[in-house]
Design an enzyme around this catalytic site. Structure first.
Site, short mmCIF file in Angstrom:
data_model
loop_
_atom_site.label_atom_id
_atom_site.label_comp_id
_atom_site.label_asym_id
_atom_site.label_seq_id
_atom_site.Cartn_x
_atom_site.Cartn_y
_atom_site.Cartn_z
N ASP A 61 -5.10 14.68 -25.23
CA ASP A 61 -5.27 13.29 -24.81
C ASP A 61 -4.53 12.41 -25.83
O ASP A 61 -5.04 12.12 -26.90
CB ASP A 61 -6.76 12.97 -24.77
CG ASP A 61 -7.05 11.51 -24.41
OD1 ASP A 61 -6.10 10.70 -24.37
OD2 ASP A 61 -8.23 11.19 -24.19
N THR A 71 -2.17 6.80 -22.34
CA THR A 71 -2.22 5.44 -21.82
C THR A 71 -0.83 4.86 -22.06
O THR A 71 -0.13 5.25 -22.99
CB THR A 71 -3.25 4.53 -22.53
OG1 THR A 71 -2.84 4.32 -23.87
CG2 THR A 71 -4.65 5.14 -22.50
N GLU A 104 -0.46 4.80 -0.55
CA GLU A 104 -1.24 6.02 -0.77
C GLU A 104 -0.35 7.23 -0.53
O GLU A 104 0.41 7.29 0.43
CB GLU A 104 -2.43 6.06 0.18
CG GLU A 104 -3.55 5.12 -0.26
CD GLU A 104 -4.71 5.10 0.71
OE1 GLU A 104 -4.50 5.42 1.89
OE2 GLU A 104 -5.82 4.77 0.29
N LYS A 161 -1.10 1.33 -25.22
CA LYS A 161 -1.45 1.31 -26.65
C LYS A 161 -0.16 1.34 -27.46
O LYS A 161 0.63 0.42 -27.34
CB LYS A 161 -2.45 2.42 -26.95
CG LYS A 161 -3.77 2.23 -26.19
CD LYS A 161 -4.83 3.29 -26.46
CE LYS A 161 -6.07 3.04 -25.59
NZ LYS A 161 -7.08 4.11 -25.73
N ARG A 183 -0.97 -2.02 -18.89
CA ARG A 183 -2.25 -1.32 -18.95
C ARG A 183 -2.28 -0.22 -17.89
O ARG A 183 -2.15 -0.51 -16.69
CB ARG A 183 -3.35 -2.36 -18.69
CG ARG A 183 -4.76 -1.91 -18.87
CD ARG A 183 -5.65 -3.11 -19.09
NE ARG A 183 -5.24 -3.76 -20.33
CZ ARG A 183 -5.55 -3.32 -21.56
NH1 ARG A 183 -6.33 -2.25 -21.71
NH2 ARG A 183 -5.10 -3.92 -22.63
N TYR A 191 0.85 -1.20 0.00
CA TYR A 191 0.00 0.00 0.00
C TYR A 191 0.88 1.24 0.00
O TYR A 191 1.81 1.33 0.79
CB TYR A 191 -0.90 0.02 1.24
CG TYR A 191 -2.34 0.01 0.82
CD1 TYR A 191 -2.88 1.11 0.16
CD2 TYR A 191 -3.13 -1.11 1.01
CE1 TYR A 191 -4.19 1.08 -0.28
CE2 TYR A 191 -4.44 -1.13 0.57
CZ TYR A 191 -4.97 -0.04 -0.08
OH TYR A 191 -6.26 -0.07 -0.53
#
Ligand SMILES: *Cc1c(COP(=O)(O)O)cnc(C)c1O
Length: 434
Positions: free
Chosen positions: A213, A239, A62, A242, A248, A60
């Site tokens: 984008d 992303t 955060e 791609k 991903r 974790y």
């Protein structure tokens, strides 16, 4: 036995879960014996797979490097810092946030950082190639912000000036009329280069911010074959899976002045704990994309898409926008066969081992579920090593399949030719037998 898969094939990794191991084996078989022509897909390197399948999933984290809410993050901080530094170096950006779980999250975070609820955003029409997060009625984006849209110019039928490119007069007119707070460039189905400069000028003329984008062309930008929006747009989202060929996920690039707002919008604004195993895999992918081989890869992706487009045009298909300058080929099926829908074409190709997706074409008379078009992409099979001659063959196989779509025998013949072609270009040679 140094390769991750040679040392740990699925059966060994997933000892005790033969069901999931069996499914992974089946999917590996599918990916290596059928043609992967979905424009948003790619084959990551074994190094990216190894990092994304790693023990970092246990942690974790955060917060951000040096400012975490949990202990034990000394190593994780180094991982995320490395990913951020590599992203900044690769794209020449002041600041990078590598935590977005996906491209959609990256866009949501940017809207949240730059806008108040109800503010107006100008983005591309969905039926002309815009993304769901550009204001689809089905997306949360359209419930929180007010979207208005621009599109592409009409098709002309003139091969020298085919039309169906972004209509900047329309962008400017709508911007003047609607006074958006934010203008979004970027598309999910558009085969041309998107020049960031005219968007910048229009945004400046109405006092709007500008988001580029780059979900699709991120790898082509990193590989130096498309103009970079970094330093032109206020914020760039991408992303990593791609054309960039990483795991991903998503990322956001911006200048130092917006860094704090962007980081706060990703966490705690939108997401909880980051996926640090994926962040590590992003770091691997950013380093891979900085190598000279990746420049050659990006150029080959574009050359391969052009070869596929040329072959399809020769078979009687119409190319939306008159051709391609990126990894995508958008096909209007109607001149080839007025009866043939995108849905039927996609299903026929699927049965022949050719994987792609149906797509609306600009001003499509058919519904988005049926469509009159197909979207094809060259990024994945270029990674597997295919070149221009293979792409021409793929164009011919697509045409044969669709021309004889009700003929079982022809379909069987195409399926074996696809199998043969793929056997020469295995995406994961070391996965054989895994
Ligand atoms: C793919 C895509 C996204 C979203 O990416 P996900 O990772 O699927 O959330 C956003 N914008 C555009 C233009 C895209 O093509």
């Amino acid at each position: 036995m140094s390769h991750p898969f040679a040392a740990s094939p699925f059966d060994a990794w997933l000892e005790g879960d033969p069901e999931v191991a069996g499914l992974l084996g089946k999917e590996a078989e599918r990916q290596s014996t059928t043609l992967q022509l979905i424009a948003s897909e790619n084959f990551t390197s074994p190094a990216v797979l190894a990092a994304s399948g790693s023990i970092l999933t246990n942690k974790y984290a955060e917060g951000y490097p040096g400012r975490r809410y949990y202990g034990g993050n000394a190593v994780i901080d180094e991982v995320e810092e490395l990913a951020r530094e590599r992203a900044k170096a690769l794209f020449g950006a002041d600041h990078a946030n590598v935590q977005p779980h996906a491209g959609a999250n990256a866009n949501l975070a940017v809207y949240q950082a730059l806008l108040e609820p109800g503010d107006t955003v100008l983005a591309m029409r969905l039926d002309h190639g815009g993304h769901l997060t550009h204001g689809s009625p089905a997306s949360i984006t359209s419930k929180v912000w007010r979207f208005v849209s621009y599109g592409v110019s009409p098709a002309t039928g003139d091969p020298d000036k085919p039309g169906e490119t972004i209509d900047f007069d329309q962008v400017a007119d709508i911007a003047r009329r609607e006074r958006p707070k934010l203008i979004v460039a970027g598309s999910t189905a558009y085969a041309r280069i998107i020049d960031p400069l005219p968007f910048r000028e229009i945004a400046d003329s109405v006092g709007a911010r500008f988001l580029f984008d780059a979900a699709h062309p991120a790898g082509l930008i990193a590989g130096g074959v498309h103009p970079s929006p970094v330093g032109v747009a206020d914020v760039v989202t991408l992303t990593t899976h791609k054309t960039l060929r990483g795991p991903r996920g998503g990322a956001i690039l911006c200048d130092a002045a917006l860094a704090k707002a962007i980081d706060g919008a990703v966490f705690p604004g939108l997401q909880g704990g980051p996926l640090e195993h994926v962040v590590a895999a992003k770091a691997v992918a950013f380093a891979e994309a900085a190598r000279p081989e990746f420049h050659r890869y990006a150029a080959q992706v574009v050359a391969n898409a052009a070869a596929l487009a040329g072959a399809l045009a020769g078979e009687g298909f119409r190319l939306v926008s008159g051709g391609t300058e990126n990894h995508q080929v958008l096909v209007d099926l109607r001149p080839f066969d007025p009866e043939l829908t995108g849905k039927v074409a996609q299903e026929a190709l699927d049965r022949a081992g050719i994987t792609c997706n149906r797509n609306t074409i600009p001003d499509d008379p058919r519904s988005p579920f049926i469509t009159s078009g197909l979207r094809l992409g060259s990024a994945a099979e270029t990674t597997a090593g295919m070149g221009v001659s293979e792409m021409r063959l793929v164009g011919e196989l697509i045409s044969t399949t669709l021309r004889h779509r009700d003929d079982e025998q022809v379909r069987g013949e195409v399926r074996s030719r696809v199998r043969e072609l793929c056997a020469g270009f295995p995406p994961y040679p070391s996965l054989a037998g895994a």
